[in-house]
Design an enzyme around this catalytic site. Structure first.
Site, mmCIF file in Angstrom:
data_model
loop_
_atom_site.group_PDB
_atom_site.id
_atom_site.type_symbol
_atom_site.label_atom_id
_atom_site.label_comp_id
_atom_site.label_asym_id
_atom_site.label_seq_id
_atom_site.Cartn_x
_atom_site.Cartn_y
_atom_site.Cartn_z
ATOM 1 N N TYR A 172 0.876 -1.175 0.000
ATOM 2 C CA TYR A 172 0.000 0.000 0.000
ATOM 3 C C TYR A 172 0.911 1.223 0.000
ATOM 4 C CZ TYR A 172 -4.147 2.719 1.465
ATOM 5 O OH TYR A 172 -5.185 3.615 1.556
ATOM 6 N N ARG A 225 -6.140 11.069 -10.460
ATOM 7 C CA ARG A 225 -5.474 11.748 -9.340
ATOM 8 C C ARG A 225 -4.972 10.696 -8.357
ATOM 9 N NH1 ARG A 225 -7.479 13.272 -3.882
ATOM 10 N NH2 ARG A 225 -6.632 11.167 -3.906
ATOM 11 N N LYS A 243 -5.889 -1.741 -2.502
ATOM 12 C CA LYS A 243 -6.984 -1.523 -1.547
ATOM 13 C C LYS A 243 -7.725 -2.822 -1.252
ATOM 14 C CE LYS A 243 -7.151 3.104 -0.998
ATOM 15 N NZ LYS A 243 -7.342 3.872 0.230
ATOM 16 N N GLU A 315 -12.123 5.608 -5.952
ATOM 17 C CA GLU A 315 -10.757 5.801 -5.475
ATOM 18 C C GLU A 315 -9.967 6.671 -6.447
ATOM 19 O OE1 GLU A 315 -8.474 5.520 -2.394
ATOM 20 O OE2 GLU A 315 -10.132 4.104 -2.470
ATOM 21 N N ASP A 316 -9.409 7.747 -5.929
ATOM 22 C CA ASP A 316 -8.472 8.590 -6.685
ATOM 23 C C ASP A 316 -9.050 9.163 -7.976
ATOM 24 O OD1 ASP A 316 -6.715 8.261 -4.674
ATOM 25 O OD2 ASP A 316 -5.349 6.931 -5.719
ATOM 26 N N ASP A 338 -13.398 6.806 -0.685
ATOM 27 C CA ASP A 338 -12.413 6.689 0.385
ATOM 28 C C ASP A 338 -11.633 7.981 0.574
ATOM 29 O OD1 ASP A 338 -11.119 5.172 2.404
ATOM 30 O OD2 ASP A 338 -9.410 4.873 1.079
ATOM 31 N N ASP A 339 -11.382 8.713 -0.504
ATOM 32 C CA ASP A 339 -10.616 9.956 -0.400
ATOM 33 C C ASP A 339 -11.402 11.027 0.355
ATOM 34 O OD1 ASP A 339 -8.417 9.020 -2.136
ATOM 35 O OD2 ASP A 339 -9.974 9.014 -3.655
ATOM 36 N N ASN A 480 -0.008 11.750 0.728
ATOM 37 C CA ASN A 480 0.749 10.566 0.303
ATOM 38 C C ASN A 480 1.262 10.749 -1.117
ATOM 39 O OD1 ASN A 480 0.324 8.903 2.642
ATOM 40 N ND2 ASN A 480 -1.788 8.650 1.992
#
Length: 624
Positions: A172, A225, A243, A315-316, A338-339, A480
């Site tokens: 991860y 992203r 994930k 995600e992203d 999740d972001d 991150n």
């Protein structure tokens, strides 16, 4: 394999394969002694206590009956498929390597295909962790872990669970960021589903190509992203894969119920577009109606294929799509970003725990964010919701204690007309402020949170300003991977004279300052989303409500012990993560039942024990 009562395989000679119901297998079949009642109940009883409802159980799925059709012949004949041992060793779901017993080697045609030694799984774990540790470069460790996952799934998860604190940064963040950047050059075997613009109009057909049918969690990205690294296009697949590995290892969701998906609409990354090893569409990103139509077809197809209760985790995605997709589908699908939501939940848990160290309630503190995108505004909103819940004050009122800084400076009311819609609730009355250190000195926050994706933006002047205002400043550097973190743990402790309460998004090693050892916490989303997802699955929840996120935060904060506080930690260690996930799942499920969102009835009496019983464990099975 799926828990539908049929068995299926391929023929190495290209023969047509017919599905044969499990009950109809011949009496000499290795699965013929499976109880019919167990079949009708969804599979034989699981002796490992892994969720009777979510683990699929075929005793010997590679031993099948097939129909071989010869070209030009009208006759088809059934035969026993005898080369199963070779296939078994190359099936990561069922391969045990040298752990196959003598009896299993005889029963499944493995004689001669393995060296004679029989080695238990525990010894295999020792061997593999030594193998991974021999690599000095994190990306090489990542590739070794991915190679193991492709060879022996249960050993991969056993290794990850047993050495979670050591291997979490490998599979991860931060290593997964580098893996995504170099995905084209390290790409060996495809994982998950790739849905591109070429598949528009055929997405249901693409979903049917996936071998598993009982899908419970989908993690999907469009790669625009990735972490703080920007547009990586199709190479963002490393994120859904990583994930979902954590959904299984940390949350106990069975691997076959997890589906990683990348939506490929192109990339605006010129370097990738000119890279001959790039694995995605070599075109500029689709936007507007073309993008919206593809996503809508995808969301519709997922629900039609997997049902109402499949969890879709975004995600992203870039800000402009992330908020719109969440808002558009939260009332019709079980969706979670999740972001926006996962990050918010884990940070809120850390803040609630930190109150034990600094005192007061959330309403007594003032928050300043550097970064006003998905993570920043998501965290801010959840803090406001929890504060409003605790004080019964209007949401608009409690938001006034939360300030955000974006690339143009402090978000204030005079900028409201030019702000994106998700920033407008945070535009308060104040004179414009351009830089962060001035914002700290004027707003005088007790908590500083970085979600900017810009490394080293919490400068010495900023940290010293926080330390001059607060006896124990709370500093959360969340971006991150490590290179994008707003400051390091060493900088936070040194520049605050050892008084900061610090946590980061990516892990930092312990820091010694003036003879005292400081252990930095990690505000890692992996604390929340695996247990959160398990709670939704085990309760059959059909929609995500904000109160479920608050329930997850409360459960995580409650797991921080006095021993953790004594070390300055505001999060519990990852060594206990499966226990933590069970408590989060139970708390989320309890809230879902309370809100009438759960469909699995009746409600289990002990939700923590039920959560633990639902968790997949990677111990090897005995094959008959």
């Amino acid at each position: 394999m799926t828990p539908s009562s049929s068995s299926r395989s391929g023929d190495r000679n290209g023969s047509v394969v017919m599905e044969t119901p499990l009950k109809e297998l011949k009496k000499d079949s290795p699965v013929a002694d499976v109880d019919d009642n167990a079949i009708s109940a969804g599979g034989p009883q699981d002796v490992y206590g892994e969720d009777r409802a979510t683990e699929d159980h075929f005793v010997t799925p590679w031993s099948v009956s097939v129909a071989r059709f010869k070209l030009g012949a009208s006759l088809c004949r059934f035969h026993s498929f005898k080369w199963g041992g070779y296939t078994l060793l190359r099936d990561p779901h069922f391969n045990k390597g040298l752990a196959f017993t003598e009896d299993e080697r005889d029963a499944h045609y493995l004689r001669g295909l393995l060296p004679p030694s029989v080695i238990p799984q525990e010894t295999q774990v020792k061997k593999m962790i030594q193998h991974v540790r021999q690599y000095q470069v994190p990306l090489q460790k990542y590739m070794a872990m991915m190679d193991l996952q492709e060879r022996n799934e249960r050993l991969f998860y056993k290794l990850l669970i047993d050495h979670v604190e050591e291997l979490l940064p490998v599979v991860y963040t931060p290593t997964v960021g580098e893996a995504c950047q170099k995905y084209g050059s390290i790409f060996m075997r495809p994982q998950g589903l790739y849905i591109s613009l070429k598949e528009k109009g055929k997405i249901r057909e693409v979903l049917r190509n996936w071998p598993e049918q009982n899908i419970q969690v989908i993690v999907v990205t469009d790669g625009e992203r990735i972490l703080g690294l920007g547009d990586l296009g199709c190479q963002g697949m490393g994120i859904p894969v990583g994930k979902l590995s954590l959904y299984t290892a940390l949350g106990g969701v069975r691997p076959s119920a997890c589906l990683p998906i990348t939506i490929d609409v192109g990339t605006n990354n010129e370097k990738l577009l000119n890279d001959e090893l790039y694995i995605g569409l070599k075109q500029r990103r689709a936007t507007g109606q073309e993008y919206a139509e593809l996503m809508h077809e995808f969301m519709t197809a997922v629900k039609q294929t997997y049902g109402e209760k499949v969890l879709i985790q975004f995600e992203d995605f870039a800000n402009h799509n992330a908020f719109d997709l969440l808002e558009k589908y939260r009332s019709t699908h079980l969706v979670f970003n999740d972001d926006i939501q996962g990050t918010a939940s884990v940070v809120l848990a850390g803040l609630v725990a930190a109150l034990k160290l600094v005192g007061g309630n959330l309403s007594d503190h003032r928050f300043l964010f550097l970064g006003a995108g998905e993570a920043g505004t998501g965290i801010a909103e959840l803090i406001a919701l929890e504060t409003s819940k605790q004080t019964n004050a209007p949401l608009e009122e409690v938001r006034k204690n939360i300030w955000l800084v974006d690339s143009k400076g402090l978000i204030v009311s005079s900028r409201k007309d030019s702000l994106q819609h998700f920033k407008k609730p945070w535009a308060h009355e104040h004179e414009p402020v351009k830089n962060l250190v001035d914002a700290v000195n004027q707003i005088k926050p007790t908590v500083l949170i970085g979600t900017s994706g810009q490394g080293r933006t919490f400068t010495k002047e900023v940290i010293e300003a926080m330390a001059s205002i607060n006896k124990r400043p709370i500093i959360l550097s969340l971006s991150n991977p490590t290179s994008q973190s707003e400051c390091t743990a060493e900088e936070a402790y040194k520049w605050s004279q050892g008084r900061a309460i610090f946590a980061s998004g990516s892990p930092f090693p312990p820091v010694e300052y003036e003879g005292k050892m400081f252990v930095p916490g990690q505000a890692n989303n992996a604390y929340i989303f695996p247990g959160f997802g398990l709670g939704l699955i085990m309760s059959g929840t059909i929609r995500v409500h904000d109160d479920l996120l608050l329930a997850a935060s409360e459960a995580l904060a409650a797991q921080v012990s006095q021993e953790n506080f004594d070390k300055g930690l505001i999060f519990p260690p990852f060594t206990n993560i499966r226990k933590i996930s069970a408590h989060i799942a139970a708390n989320v499920a309890a809230k879902a039942y309370e809100l009438g969102l759960a469909t699995r009835l009746p409600q289990p009496k002990d939700l923590v024990k039920f959560a633990e019983s639902c968790m997949y464990t990677p111990a090897y099975r005995s094959y008959r």
